[in-house]
Design a protein around this motif. Structure first.
Motif, short mmCIF file in Angstrom:
data_model
loop_
_atom_site.label_atom_id
_atom_site.label_comp_id
_atom_site.label_asym_id
_atom_site.label_seq_id
_atom_site.Cartn_x
_atom_site.Cartn_y
_atom_site.Cartn_z
N ASP A 245 43.60 43.90 27.33
CA ASP A 245 42.54 43.59 28.60
C ASP A 245 41.15 43.32 27.88
N ASN A 246 40.65 42.22 28.32
CA ASN A 246 39.20 41.53 27.66
C ASN A 246 39.41 41.43 26.11
N HIS A 247 40.57 40.98 25.74
CA HIS A 247 40.77 40.72 24.49
C HIS A 247 41.91 39.64 24.17
N THR B 168 41.03 32.00 32.14
CA THR B 168 41.56 30.79 31.50
C THR B 168 42.89 30.78 31.25
N HIS B 169 43.70 32.05 31.51
CA HIS B 169 44.88 32.31 31.28
C HIS B 169 45.95 31.14 31.50
N PRO B 170 45.63 30.48 32.75
CA PRO B 170 46.51 29.28 33.26
C PRO B 170 45.94 27.87 33.02
N GLU C 213 35.11 38.40 22.22
CA GLU C 213 36.66 38.32 21.69
C GLU C 213 37.46 37.97 22.88
N ALA C 214 37.30 37.87 24.30
CA ALA C 214 37.95 37.70 25.34
C ALA C 214 38.11 36.35 25.57
N LEU C 215 37.25 35.59 25.18
CA LEU C 215 37.26 34.04 25.49
C LEU C 215 38.55 33.35 24.64
N GLY D 227 31.49 32.88 38.65
CA GLY D 227 31.37 34.44 38.01
C GLY D 227 31.67 35.10 39.21
N VAL D 228 31.96 36.61 38.97
CA VAL D 228 32.29 37.55 39.84
C VAL D 228 31.38 38.66 40.46
N ALA D 229 30.25 38.51 40.10
CA ALA D 229 29.22 39.21 40.42
C ALA D 229 27.75 38.58 40.22
N LYS E 92 27.76 43.52 29.93
CA LYS E 92 29.05 43.45 29.51
C LYS E 92 30.12 43.58 30.55
N GLU E 93 30.15 44.26 31.63
CA GLU E 93 30.97 44.33 32.74
C GLU E 93 30.69 43.54 33.76
N ALA E 94 31.72 42.28 33.76
CA ALA E 94 31.43 41.30 34.70
C ALA E 94 31.11 41.72 36.00
N SER E 95 31.98 42.44 36.67
CA SER E 95 31.85 42.76 37.88
C SER E 95 31.99 44.61 38.03
N GLY E 96 33.29 44.70 37.68
CA GLY E 96 33.76 46.08 38.25
C GLY E 96 34.37 46.20 39.49
N THR E 97 35.36 46.74 39.88
CA THR E 97 35.77 46.73 41.23
C THR E 97 36.19 48.42 41.45
F1 GPW Z 1 38.74 39.01 29.74
N1 GPW Z 1 38.83 41.87 33.45
C1 GPW Z 1 39.86 42.33 32.95
F2 GPW Z 1 37.95 38.21 31.64
O1 GPW Z 1 40.25 43.39 33.74
F3 GPW Z 1 39.93 37.84 31.11
N2 GPW Z 1 40.74 41.80 32.24
C2 GPW Z 1 40.45 40.91 31.34
O2 GPW Z 1 41.29 40.33 30.62
C3 GPW Z 1 39.19 40.15 31.76
C4 GPW Z 1 38.62 40.63 32.51
C5 GPW Z 1 38.96 38.66 31.12
C6 GPW Z 1 37.93 42.24 34.51
C7 GPW Z 1 36.59 42.55 34.15
O3 GPW Z 1 36.35 42.99 33.06
C8 GPW Z 1 35.68 43.39 35.33
O4 GPW Z 1 34.42 43.42 35.05
C9 GPW Z 1 36.12 42.71 36.72
O5 GPW Z 1 35.72 43.38 37.86
C10 GPW Z 1 37.45 42.36 36.95
O6 GPW Z 1 38.01 41.39 35.73
C11 GPW Z 1 37.90 41.25 38.18
O7 GPW Z 1 36.77 40.34 38.10
#
Ligand code: GPW
Length: 816
Positions: free
Chosen positions: A274-276, A323-325, A365-367, A437-439, A654-659
């Motif tokens: 996740d995020n990596h 970017t996964h797809p 590190e997640a890009l 972006g998501v927020a 750091k947290e793009a949005s959070g849900t």
């Molecule tokens: F790194 N998010 C996640 F951007 O759950 F790909 N896994 C991931 O691998 C990535 C993002 C990625 C989350 C964000 O951390 C979170 O802030 C956001 O609410 C959520 O994606 C949905 O947009």
């Protein structure tokens, strides 16, 4: 189902159908187990949704309308049975039907294993979006992978995380899925590119040396109170049959990579990061497999509906979930250029008006980047196309900023500092007609910090769509008591129109309503306490503040900041005779990626601290710490309705949005949070008095870094903090084994505290003291909690989807 069809629902026919399915499963009603009955129930219900799925698929109005294709490597859908019953409007009648068979519906629903085909927020967002697309009848197909094993199951061995495989389909298969072998495709890998001459033109043609079949399974996404059912189409990797195997060159087939990567492995398991970005070859193969099968299916649907190739962007839009797809962009180009033999400009005009990209993170590190040599080997033709896209793009950059080498360097798809890498995000921005972006805060930072040059080059392309959550699963289904209370006051439209919750605000000061609202909360806390008692054997006081942090374990999310606060409460209870606090239970639930050592150390530390505090008779029931293992959607459905306090404490920026923040606020929890992600917008909606904001904001973080941050200073100046940290080094929490928790201490003291836990500690403690004070005034607390539920209607994923529809996709709803 429409309300009219529900009325006509034949309960006795359904019972007969359930018994028939039970028989097909090899069981008799007299001896069948709960599991068998659950499978029979699922299969009997799936007959209806499959019928509606096929009918929706064949609906002429939909074929002639524009659709969105949501491409995601993750769909964290959670259990389907209960949710589908709600959407079908059959919850009550089915509860009666199974009751007449001598069964309990909630017990049967508990038998379902969660399909955990995602890691966290990103995968869950995809699931909420599919729900909202179907609810509002915007034509859509979700495309994902049919992992044999979902996210690992977590357990603890003396506090340390253990991982076990998640065989979510179990031997009988998952009752809701339908296999679609007629839609199978063949996907190539490796090989070489040939030049072919035809009628005076030369064309390039990829000759793959490995071929794997993609066979789809459809899961039904049932529209709320409608008979619209869209497919979530999940591709499974299968070996070519021996018959087809004869058809291609046996010499080519024994490719060097063949040994470790055979077809059966391809969709075996979800990558648990996740995020990596871990950069594994098999992961890139999954990504291409997913993209190629999905693009192939989208084109098939488009052409079968009788539309011209050039009209693709008018009928289909493809949303890339991160970017996964991304590889879908060069894949569509390849098909248009090499198979349909369009010219480059023609092909690019189609592709670049078809894709849109959502960015979910700024963390470096997640890009995603992929090694150019790996990509050239696995996907030689795609690499050529990426070079050509980049070549033409860099000419545009030269036009805009003549001679600016730095701009060329940062904007290029290829990073050539060191090993040459393909930057997937750059490819996405170049190949998409919209980026979001998501927020609000996150989208600002995407423009300001991540892609400032792209924003200047393509003004208006980068937009914001604030995330949302489906109110059907995250209120109506998971919190029936609160749902009923709301419906009594404002009617039953709110699950489809969440803005209506605003009307609940008028009862915020009504003493009776406050009492009923808090009584509902108390019952939900009791439900969670019962779960904890029977599964973890910890006794909880439901008068205590239920303080909840549930999310993936990540340094930037700062579970260790929360832990330091817990330790300081413990130490004050022991050491300060006059210290008084409202009783608290601090809940954690989180999985750590198996390769993320520090995250695992933090889990271990939380478990050790919990063990010590929970068994210390001096603490009594003033403080308890509960780490709930194996966090997953079905567990969230129990925890979220029971939360008083929602911990959203990431370092700002750091947290793009959070849900999860949205889910807990909707269920009447108060947020303690930083000015990060969607917390900023939650604060805007609920008002400053109804949220606890603390810590540095984005500018504060930048300033502190510029001044030069020294965690040592906070450590020396704050005795509470110092004592909490020092306890990680001695035997307080690991009797007889000092030093076991040192990795957590070191992460903030010797590794420079990259996420500023120590800088934010004092204000975090201040905010928790405010919570403690306010919770003691039950009427004031109830008012705040009610206003949270009432004022977060904006965060319905129905609104997010309407934002996408109006600002990006341009779809029309097709009512069936
Ligand atoms: F790194 N998010 C996640 F951007 O759950 F790909 N896994 C991931 O691998 C990535 C993002 C990625 C989350 C964000 O951390 C979170 O802030 C956001 O609410 C959520 O994606 C949905 O947009």
């Amino acid at each position: 189902m429409t309300p009219k069809q529900q009325h006509a629902f034949d309960k006795s026919a359904f019972k007969i159908s359930m018994v028939q399915h039970l028989t097909q499963l090899g069981h008799a009603p007299e001896t069948a187990q709960q599991r068998d009955w659950y499978l029979a129930l699922g299969r009997a219900l799936a007959e209806h949704t499959t019928g509606d799925l096929v009918a929706t698929e064949n609906d002429q109005a939909i074929k002639q309308a524009k659709s969105v294709n949501y491409l995601s490597l993750e769909f964290l859908i959670g259990r389907l049975t209960g949710n589908n019953l709600i959407s079908m409007g059959l919850y009550d009648v089915i509860a009666e039907a199974v009751g007449e068979l001598g069964l309990g519906l909630t017990d049967l629903l508990e038998q379902e294993r969660d399909p955990s085909l995602g890691n966290g927020g990103l995968g869950r967002l995809a699931a909420c979006f599919m729900d909202s697309l179907a609810a509002q009848q915007y034509p859509a197909v979700g495309y994902g992978l049919h992992y044999e094993y979902g996210l690992f199951r977590q357990s603890f061995d003396q506090g340390a995380q253990q991982e076990a495989p998640d065989a979510w389909r179990e031997p009988e298969g998952y009752p809701w899925e339908v296999v679609r072998p007629d839609l199978t495709q063949t996907i190539g890998f490796y090989g070489h590119v040939e030049v072919v001459e035809e009628a005076g033109h030369t064309y390039r043609q990829w000759v793959p040396s490995l071929k794997i079949q993609a066979m789809p399974w459809d899961l039904p996404i049932v529209g709320y109170q409608s008979n619209t059912v869209y497919p979530l189409r999940l591709w499974e990797g299968r070996a070519l049959t021996p018959f087809a195997l004869d058809a291609f060159n046996a010499g080519e087939y024994t490719h060097a990579q063949q040994a470790d990567i055979d077809a059966g492995n391809l969709t075996k398991v979800l990558y648990p990061n996740d995020n990596h970005d871990a950069g594994k070859t098999l992961r890139l193969m999954q990504q291409y497999f997913h993209s190629a099968a999905s693009v192939g299916d989208i084109l098939r649907r488009h052409l079968e509906a009788g539309h011209a190739l050039a009209a693709l962007p008018e009928y289909e839009t493809i949303q890339l979930n991160d970017t996964h797809p991304t590889i879908a962009i060069p894949e569509l180009m390849r098909v248009l250029l090499d198979d349909y033999r369009l010219g480059w400009d023609e092909a690019w005009a189609i592709a670049s008006r078809t894709f849109a990209y959502t960015n979910h993170t700024l963390l470096p590190e997640a890009l995603e980047t992929w090694s150019e040599s790996l990509m050239a080997e696995l996907l030689p033709r795609h690499m050529e196309i990426i070079f050509e896209i980049n070549h033409r793009f860099l000419q545009d950059v030269e036009q805009k900023w003549p001679g600016d080498v730095r701009k060329q360097q940062v904007l290029s798809v290829i990073d050539d500092q060191g090993e040459r890498m393909v930057r997937m995000a750059n490819l996405c921005v170049i190949g998409s007609y919209a980026v979001n972006g998501v927020a609000a805060l996150h989208s600002q930072l995407v423009k300001r910090d991540l892609f400032p040059e792209f924003d200047a080059l393509y003004p208006g392309r980068i937009q914001n769509v604030t995330n949302g959550i489906t109110p059907r699963r995250w209120l109506k289904f998971c919190n029936p008591d609160l749902s009923n209370l709301i419906s009594e006051k404002i009617g039953e439209q709110w699950p489809a129109q969440l803005e209506q919750l605003e009307q609940v605000a008028q009862y915020a000061d009504d003493a009776d309503f406050q009492k009923t609202f808090m009584a509902v909360k108390k019952r939900n806390k009791q439900r969670l306490a019962d779960w904890v008692k029977s599964n973890l054997d910890i006794t909880l006081n439901t008068d205590a503040i239920f303080d909840v942090q549930i999310k993936r374990l990540h340094e930037y999310k700062r579970q260790h900041l929360n832990l330091l606060h817990v330790i300081s409460l413990y130490q004050r209870l022991l050491n300060e005779p006059n210290f008084d606090m409202a009783p608290r239970v601090v809940f954690f639930a989180a999985k750590a990626a198996p390769g993320y050592e520090l995250a695992k150390s933090i889990i271990f530390a939380i478990n050790k601290v919990a063990e010590t505090i929970n068994n210390d008779p001096r603490v009594g029931d003033k403080l308890k710490v509960v780490f709930i293992p194996d966090y997953r959607v079905s567990m969230a459905e129990i925890i979220i309705p029971a939360a008083d306090v929602s911990e959203q404490i990431s370092m700002a920026g750091k947290e793009a949005s959070g849900t999860g923040n949205m889910k807990m606020a909707l269920n009447g929890a108060l947020t303690i949070g930083t000015m990060d992600g969607a917390n900023v917008e939650i604060r805007e909606e609920v008002g400053d008095d109804n949220i606890y904001i603390f810590g540095l904001d984005v500018d504060g973080v930048t300033e502190l870094r510029q001044k030069g941050y020294q965690p040592e200073t906070a450590y020396q100046n704050q005795p509470l903090l110092k004592a909490a940290l020092d306890s990680l080094l001695d035997e307080t929490f690991t009797p007889g084994q000092p030093g076991l928790l040192r990795p957590v201490f070191d992460s903030v003291m010797t590794s420079g505290d990259p996420y500023l836990c120590l800088a934010d500690f004092a204000d975090y403690v201040r905010a928790h003291n405010d919570i403690d004070r306010d919770y003691r005034d039950m009427s004031q607390w109830a008012r705040k909690a009610i206003l949270n539920t009432a004022l977060v209607g904006k965060f319905s994923s129905d609104r997010s989807i309407r934002d996408y529809v109006n600002n990006i996709w341009q779809l029309k709803a097709i009512k069936r």
